[in-house]
Design an enzyme around this catalytic site. Structure first.
Site, PDB file in Angstrom:
ATOM      1  N   ASP A  94       0.958  -1.517   0.500  1.00 15.44           N
ATOM      2  CA  ASP A  94       0.206   0.129  -0.587  1.00 15.44           C
ATOM      3  C   ASP A  94       1.375   1.422  -0.273  1.00 15.44           C
ATOM      4  O   ASP A  94       0.943   1.569   1.116  1.00 15.44           O
ATOM      5  CB  ASP A  94      -0.987   0.206   1.467  1.00 15.44           C
ATOM      6  CG  ASP A  94      -2.043   1.042   1.611  1.00 15.44           C
ATOM      7  OD1 ASP A  94      -3.062   0.762   0.820  1.00 15.44           O
ATOM      8  OD2 ASP A  94      -1.613   2.341   1.561  1.00 15.44           O
ATOM      9  N   TYR A 151       4.006   9.786  -0.151  1.00 12.70           N
ATOM     10  CA  TYR A 151       4.660   8.804   0.050  1.00 12.70           C
ATOM     11  C   TYR A 151       6.169   9.158  -1.247  1.00 12.70           C
ATOM     12  O   TYR A 151       7.084   9.027  -0.480  1.00 12.70           O
ATOM     13  CB  TYR A 151       4.047   7.960   0.257  1.00 12.70           C
ATOM     14  CG  TYR A 151       3.209   7.441   1.208  1.00 12.70           C
ATOM     15  CD1 TYR A 151       2.061   8.011   1.768  1.00 12.70           C
ATOM     16  CD2 TYR A 151       2.262   5.910   1.179  1.00 12.70           C
ATOM     17  CE1 TYR A 151       0.926   7.708   2.057  1.00 12.70           C
ATOM     18  CE2 TYR A 151       1.696   5.504   1.663  1.00 12.70           C
ATOM     19  CZ  TYR A 151       0.782   6.848   2.413  1.00 12.70           C
ATOM     20  OH  TYR A 151      -0.257   5.610   3.039  1.00 12.70           O
ATOM     21  N   LYS A 155      -2.829   5.852  -4.539  1.00  8.44           N
ATOM     22  CA  LYS A 155      -3.408   6.604  -4.190  1.00  8.44           C
ATOM     23  C   LYS A 155      -3.407   7.924  -5.242  1.00  8.44           C
ATOM     24  O   LYS A 155      -2.300   8.748  -4.781  1.00  8.44           O
ATOM     25  CB  LYS A 155      -3.347   7.104  -2.343  1.00  8.44           C
ATOM     26  CG  LYS A 155      -3.287   5.863  -1.396  1.00  8.44           C
ATOM     27  CD  LYS A 155      -3.374   5.977   0.091  1.00  8.44           C
ATOM     28  CE  LYS A 155      -3.352   4.843   0.515  1.00  8.44           C
ATOM     29  NZ  LYS A 155      -2.278   4.473   1.214  1.00  8.44           N
ATOM     30  N   LYS A 200       2.982  -0.854   9.072  1.00 10.61           N
ATOM     31  CA  LYS A 200       4.232  -0.105   8.376  1.00 10.61           C
ATOM     32  C   LYS A 200       5.932  -0.946   9.216  1.00 10.61           C
ATOM     33  O   LYS A 200       5.460  -0.869  10.467  1.00 10.61           O
ATOM     34  CB  LYS A 200       3.900   1.502   7.869  1.00 10.61           C
ATOM     35  CG  LYS A 200       5.757   1.914   7.635  1.00 10.61           C
ATOM     36  CD  LYS A 200       6.803   2.889   8.988  1.00 10.61           C
ATOM     37  CE  LYS A 200       7.744   3.139   8.136  1.00 10.61           C
ATOM     38  NZ  LYS A 200       8.370   3.878   9.008  1.00 10.61           N
ATOM     39  N   ARG A 242      10.877  -6.560  11.870  1.00  9.36           N
ATOM     40  CA  ARG A 242       9.436  -6.329  12.363  1.00  9.36           C
ATOM     41  C   ARG A 242       8.893  -6.576  11.103  1.00  9.36           C
ATOM     42  O   ARG A 242       7.329  -7.100  10.476  1.00  9.36           O
ATOM     43  CB  ARG A 242      10.088  -4.949  12.753  1.00  9.36           C
ATOM     44  CG  ARG A 242      10.210  -4.892  13.631  1.00  9.36           C
ATOM     45  CD  ARG A 242      10.268  -3.295  13.750  1.00  9.36           C
ATOM     46  NE  ARG A 242      10.926  -2.676  15.287  1.00  9.36           N
ATOM     47  CZ  ARG A 242      10.830  -1.833  15.791  1.00  9.36           C
ATOM     48  NH1 ARG A 242      11.094  -0.366  14.477  1.00  9.36           N
ATOM     49  NH2 ARG A 242      11.801  -1.374  16.562  1.00  9.36           N
TER      50      ARG A 242
HETATM   51  P1  A2P Z   1       9.771   0.831  12.477  1.00 10.21           P
HETATM   52  O1  A2P Z   1       9.729   1.395  10.499  1.00 10.21           O
HETATM   53  O2  A2P Z   1      10.756   1.617  12.496  1.00 10.21           O
HETATM   54  O3  A2P Z   1      10.119  -0.259  11.883  1.00 10.21           O
HETATM   55  P2  A2P Z   1       1.988   1.873  11.630  1.00 10.21           P
HETATM   56  O4  A2P Z   1       1.699   1.248  11.470  1.00 10.21           O
HETATM   57  O5  A2P Z   1       0.694   2.236  13.181  1.00 10.21           O
HETATM   58  O6  A2P Z   1       2.327   4.072  11.023  1.00 10.21           O
HETATM   59  O7  A2P Z   1       3.323   1.763  12.634  1.00 10.21           O
HETATM   60  C1  A2P Z   1       4.493   2.098  12.444  1.00 10.21           C
HETATM   61  C2  A2P Z   1       5.714   2.093  13.421  1.00 10.21           C
HETATM   62  O8  A2P Z   1       5.677   1.309  14.233  1.00 10.21           O
HETATM   63  C3  A2P Z   1       7.141   2.602  12.779  1.00 10.21           C
HETATM   64  O9  A2P Z   1       7.083   3.386  14.017  1.00 10.21           O
HETATM   65  C4  A2P Z   1       7.133   1.523  13.090  1.00 10.21           C
HETATM   66  O10 A2P Z   1       8.784   1.173  12.927  1.00 10.21           O
HETATM   67  C5  A2P Z   1       6.794   0.474  13.696  1.00 10.21           C
HETATM   68  N1  A2P Z   1       6.986  -1.193  14.049  1.00 10.21           N
HETATM   69  C6  A2P Z   1       6.499  -1.948  13.134  1.00 10.21           C
HETATM   70  N2  A2P Z   1       6.156  -2.897  13.616  1.00 10.21           N
HETATM   71  C7  A2P Z   1       7.192  -2.918  13.845  1.00 10.21           C
HETATM   72  C8  A2P Z   1       7.368  -4.062  15.262  1.00 10.21           C
HETATM   73  N3  A2P Z   1       7.107  -5.253  15.346  1.00 10.21           N
HETATM   74  N4  A2P Z   1       7.817  -3.810  16.668  1.00 10.21           N
HETATM   75  C9  A2P Z   1       8.054  -2.709  17.145  1.00 10.21           C
HETATM   76  N5  A2P Z   1       8.078  -1.948  16.172  1.00 10.21           N
HETATM   77  C10 A2P Z   1       7.174  -1.821  15.327  1.00 10.21           C
END
Ligand code: A2P
Length: 278
Positions: free
Chosen positions: A49, A54, A79, A234, A240
């Site tokens: 997505d 972006y 988008k 994301k 992660r």
């Molecule tokens: P990063 O990209 O540095 O891994 P959202 O999807 O709600 O926008 O949230 C994204 C945020 O959550 C980003 O800051 C991302 O950091 C962090 N994030 C994504 N997956 C994980 C995970 N498994 N554990 C901890 N933080 C995560």
């Protein structure tokens, strides 16, 4: 590789979308994005997505090509940005996105915000959809009154999805219930509470996760899946990205689902669809 057990959801026009995808908001153009997309595809994701705003469509396209999957194995969303909505440039903006992505169709094209002129943009998207350049069209950030207004336009095409902010911090449940009642699928953005948020440090999430050997992020992703929304977490970190799709070997109880919804603060991380200035 983790088994790809991501369920598909059938949209109101009959096409299917993987219920979990990779979001790339705030993932910079270049190697970071290309690598994140590549890692995701190698880990079993089949849904990416992005958005014009972006600024990373080129790298998304590159990441998609690296792993060498057939294009039709990947569900790709982008988008239409607000400035293009206001300028009445839907068709031009769509073809510019295709160019940057290096593809000749997208699976889902969304109006990013209800910026002035969004009703005309919807009509222009319906025309592109009827020309078979897009497999499904939808919207983001539409509140109930916008959805009703869109339906009253009488274009004969219902949005396939409404992508809205939703997380345990801001569940947005009433809007979700309304959108689903209209046979429109819901996609949750900022599902983990957004970049820089504090949701994932919640002790309750850690406690629930410990029971299943899962992280707070995995617990939250599971919560979204069990609520029947499409979720697009994301991350730019390979570990992660892999962790976030490893959520198909445990199930939250009803009580845990409620407990997680109880983390709501009523505070959005993103803009307010009824009052934004971008
Ligand atoms: P990063 O990209 O540095 O891994 P959202 O999807 O709600 O926008 O949230 C994204 C945020 O959550 C980003 O800051 C991302 O950091 C962090 N994030 C994504 N997956 C994980 C995970 N498994 N554990 C901890 N933080 C995560």
């Amino acid at each position: 590789m983790i088994d790809n057990k991501v369920p598909n959801i059938t949209l109101n026009n009959g096409i299917t979308i993987p219920q979990l995808g990779l979001g790339v908001f705030q993932t910079p153009e270049g190697e970071t994005t290309a690598n994140a997309v590549d890692v995701a595809l190698r880990s079993g994701y089949r849904h990416i997505d992005t958005a014009k705003v972006y600024g990373n469509e080129k790298s998304v396209g590159e990441g998609m090509r690296r792993f060498g999957l057939p294009r039709h194995d990947i569900f790709l969303t982008t988008k239409l940005w607000n400035e293009d909505i206001r300028a009445g440039r839907t068709r031009e903006a769509f073809y510019e996105s295709l160019d940057r992505l290096g593809t000749d169709y997208v699976d889902l094209y969304l109006i990013h915000w209800p910026a002035q002129g969004w009703q005309q943009a919807w009509e222009d998207m319906v025309a592109l959809y009827n020309e078979r350049r897009i497999r499904a069209i939808g919207v983001c950030n539409l509140q109930e009154h916008h959805v009703r207004e869109l339906e009253a336009l009488g274009t004969g095409v219902k949005p396939a999805v409404d992508q809205i902010e939703s997380s345990p911090q801001f569940p947005n449940q009433e809007l979700i219930d309304f959108v689903k009642s209209q046979d429109i699928a819901v996609e949750a953005y900022s599902p983990l509470g957004g970049t820089g948020g504090s949701l994932l440090s919640s002790p309750q999430l850690a406690q629930i996760g410990a029971k299943y050997g899962k992280s707070p992020a995995q617990v939250v992703i599971r919560w979204h899946l069990q609520r029947g929304v499409i979720v697009i977490p994301k991350s730019t970190h390979a570990e992660r990205i892999k962790q976030n799709i490893d959520v198909f070997d445990f199930e939250l109880s009803d009580e845990e689902m409620q407990q997680i919804a109880g983390l709501a603060t009523g505070v959005r991380t993103g803009g307010d669809p009824d009052n934004f200035d971008f």
